[in-house]
Structure formats: structure tokens, C-alpha cells
Design a protein around this motif. Structure first.
Motif, PDB file in Angstrom:
ATOM      1  N   VAL A  52       7.149  -3.800  -3.303  1.00  0.00           N
ATOM      2  CA  VAL A  52       6.872  -2.378  -3.458  1.00  0.00           C
ATOM      3  C   VAL A  52       6.253  -1.793  -2.188  1.00  0.00           C
ATOM      4  O   VAL A  52       6.350  -0.592  -1.921  1.00  0.00           O
ATOM      5  CB  VAL A  52       5.944  -2.150  -4.674  1.00  0.00           C
ATOM      6  N   LYS A  54       7.237  -2.202   0.779  1.00  0.00           N
ATOM      7  CA  LYS A  54       8.208  -1.858   1.825  1.00  0.00           C
ATOM      8  C   LYS A  54       8.474  -0.362   1.844  1.00  0.00           C
ATOM      9  O   LYS A  54       9.055   0.157   2.795  1.00  0.00           O
ATOM     10  CB  LYS A  54       9.519  -2.621   1.618  1.00  0.00           C
ATOM     11  N   ASN A  55       8.051   0.329   0.790  1.00  0.00           N
ATOM     12  CA  ASN A  55       8.199   1.778   0.727  1.00  0.00           C
ATOM     13  C   ASN A  55       7.101   2.436   1.566  1.00  0.00           C
ATOM     14  O   ASN A  55       5.911   2.148   1.374  1.00  0.00           O
ATOM     15  CB  ASN A  55       8.116   2.242  -0.730  1.00  0.00           C
ATOM     16  N   HIS A 306       8.738   9.489  -1.658  1.00  0.00           N
ATOM     17  CA  HIS A 306       8.294   8.475  -2.616  1.00  0.00           C
ATOM     18  C   HIS A 306       7.626   9.105  -3.821  1.00  0.00           C
ATOM     19  O   HIS A 306       7.810   8.647  -4.957  1.00  0.00           O
ATOM     20  CB  HIS A 306       7.321   7.508  -1.958  1.00  0.00           C
ATOM     21  N   GLU A 310       8.107   8.574  -8.284  1.00  0.00           N
ATOM     22  CA  GLU A 310       7.073   7.854  -9.023  1.00  0.00           C
ATOM     23  C   GLU A 310       7.227   8.081 -10.520  1.00  0.00           C
ATOM     24  O   GLU A 310       7.495   9.192 -10.961  1.00  0.00           O
ATOM     25  CB  GLU A 310       5.695   8.322  -8.581  1.00  0.00           C
TER      26      GLU A 310
END
Length: 310
Positions: A52, A54-55, A306, A310
Motif C-alpha cells: 500500500v 507504493k502509492n 489517492h 479511499e
């Protein structure tokens, strides 16, 4: 200028040199943050593509809250040290009358004298001021996320209270207030990191924060702090923050403290909504509600994407 204002101005001029290290601590916080971010970003590059972290948007959130944990722990430790030196025997949670004794000149000996041989009170104010100053400028230097207007009001209010506390020899009450407010901060930032990483114990970490916040900021804050600064501050002898004698200080200090109370009630409402989602709602509902009460904005330029997912 009235004799009362001249007296307060004289106190501020005398104490101001003690706060010059604030600028150095601000720079130090910025340097430590830069090293911290650079180190963790290098670590993020070694993670597998499925992580996670890597975002980019998630990286920014974890970096922000992880560094906030460091600041919260430092503030808590230094606050406890300062509280130990700040006439704790008669200026504490159960007895606040001693916070006001012999003000304004009788408290001089607390700082750098026999009651504070370690300099803990001055150190606490300088480090905390440096922290909040660095918070106001960090994102302009490309480090950290951007806070919204409410959080900026919180930062400015805290900086002003720190200045009033030290410059006007109100550090007994000031240390008590700030130490009380800092209790829940480590719990908050740990809970947010755990939440972002979707790690085990997400709900437990949030419940621990909710309890700490409620007890320190919703229960103890008005019963201890506001009762002392609004009522007791002009009932003791000699008068401390007597509205008839030092009305500007009385209004400024209590106005800022009441503003913090309003913000804390608003935050508690958001915490209650999150609590209901954590206990009775779905995990997706909990994540969505958490995003709605997160007061730090994401950075511009590719990170905001991002938040939409979510």
C-alpha cells in the motif's frame, strides 16, 4: 500607555531574549523532518509493488503522521519535565490556585532559578514554539501536507498561548494547559498511521485515542483549565489576570482557550461519528468517515488522486 500595559510590556521585553532559541529549534525540526522523509522515501522504494505504501498519496500521509508521532512524544516528555519544575505542588490538576500566586513578578524565580535548575520550562516553550513555526512553513519547502484553515487557526492559537505563557510570566498555568493538551496527541498520530496502513488493531488504536482525547480535552480541559483561567484567575490574592487590572491579557488568554474548546468539541463530534462507524459500521464506512475528518490536505501535484480512491 497605561501603567498596567507598561508593566506587561516590560515583562515581555525582559523575557523575549529567552525565546530566541525558538528560531534554531524551528530550523532543527525542518532538518530532522527532511532527513526523516528522505530516509523513509528510500525505504518505500524497496517495498514490493503490491504494498500500500507504493502509492504516493499514502506515502505522504504516513510520512506526515509518523513524524508527528516524534513531535508528540518529544512534547509530552518535555511537558512532563517542565510540569515537574512548574510549582507542581500547588499548580496541578486538582489544585490550580497556586498557578496564580505572586504574579506577575513573583514567578520570575521559576525560570532558570532554584525552582527550575534544569531550564525545563524555557526549553519546553522554545521547542514547542519551534515545532509550530516549522508546521506553518514546512509545506512551502516541499515537506509535509497542507493543513486547512481550522488547523492553521489551531497552530496560531497555540503559538500565541505559548508566547503569552512565557513572555508574561504565566508559565505555571501555561505548562499545565499545554501538558494537558498534549496527552492525546501521540495516540492520535499512532491511530492514524495504523489506519492508513490498514494494520491489525486499527479499531483498538482509535478507541485508545478517543478515550484519551475525551478525558483530557473534553472533561479535564474545561473543569481544570477554563475554571482556573476564567474564574480563579481573579479570585486569588494578589490578583492574577484581574479583569479590572489586566483586561487585555485576561481577554486574549481566555478568548484563545475558549476557541480551542470550541474546536475540540467539533473534533470530538467527528471522533464520535468515527467511533460509531468503527463499532457498528463496515470497514469501508469507517475509512470514508475517517477521510472526511482528516484535517490535513494532500499535496498538490499527483497526490490528490489517492484521496479519491479511499
Amino acid at each position: 500607555m497605561s501603567p498596567q500595559l507598561e508593566e506587561l510590556a516590560g515583562l515581555a521585553r525582559k523575557n523575549l531574549p529567552d525565546l530566541l532559541p525558538t528560531l534554531g529549534y524551528c530550523v532543527l525540526w525542518l532538518l530532522v523532518r527532511w532527513v526523516f522523509y528522505k530516509s523513509l522515501r528510500a525505504y518505500f522504494k524497496t517495498l514490493p509493488a503490491t504494498s500500500v505504501l507504493k502509492n504516493v498519496g499514502m506515502q505522504e500521509k504516513v510520512l506526515e503522521e509518523s513524524f508527528a508521532i516524534i513531535g508528540a512524544v518529544v512534547a509530552t516528555v518535555l511537558g512532563f519535565m517542565a510540569f515537574q519544575q512548574s510549582d507542581r505542588g500547588t499548580c496541578g490538576l486538582l489544585n490550580t490556585r497556586g498557578c496564580f500566586r505572586d504574579w506577575p513578578n513573583g514567578t520570575d524565580g521559576d525560570v532558570g532559578g532554584r525552582k527550575d535548575p534544569t531550564g525545563a520550562i524555557a526549553l519546553y516553550h522554545n521547542v514547542e514554539l519551534g515545532w509550530y513555526l516549522h508546521y506553518l512553513i514546512k509545506h512551502h519547502l516541499g515537506m509535509g501536507m497542507v493543513d486547512n484553515l481550522q488547523m492553521h487557526l489551531h497552530h496560531f492559537s497555540t503559538i500565541t498561548l505559548l508566547l503569552i505563557s512565557y513572555l508574561l510570566n504565566l508559565h505555571r498555568a501555561g505548562v499545565l494547559v499545554l501538558a494537558l493538551l498534549n496527552i492525546s496527541n501521540p495516540f492520535l498520530h499512532v491511530a492514524k498511521v495504523v489506519h492508513y496502513l490498514e494494520a491489525k488493531g486499527d479499531t483498538v488504536a482509535f478507541l485508545a485515542f478517543a478515550v484519551a482525547f475525551f478525558l483530557s480535552r473534553i472533561v479535564a480541559y474545561p473543569l481544570v483549565v477554563l475554571r482556573a483561567t476564567v474564574l480563579e484567575s481573579w479570585q486569588v490574592h494578589p490578583p492574577f489576570l484581574d479583569p479590572a487590572r489586566h483586561l487585555p491579557v485576561y481577554l486574549a488568554a481566555n478568548g484563545l482557550l475558549l476557541l480551542l474548546m470550541v474546536m475540540q468539541v467539533q473534533w470530538m463530534a467527528g471522533i464520535v461519528r468515527l467511533l460509531l462507524k468503527a463499532v457498528g459500521g463496515s470497514k469501508d464506512d469507517f475509512k470514508k468517515e475517517g477521510a472526511s475528518v482528516d484535517y490535513a490536505k494532500t499535496k498538490a501535484g499527483g497526490v490528490d488522486a489517492h484521496a479519491k480512491g479511499e
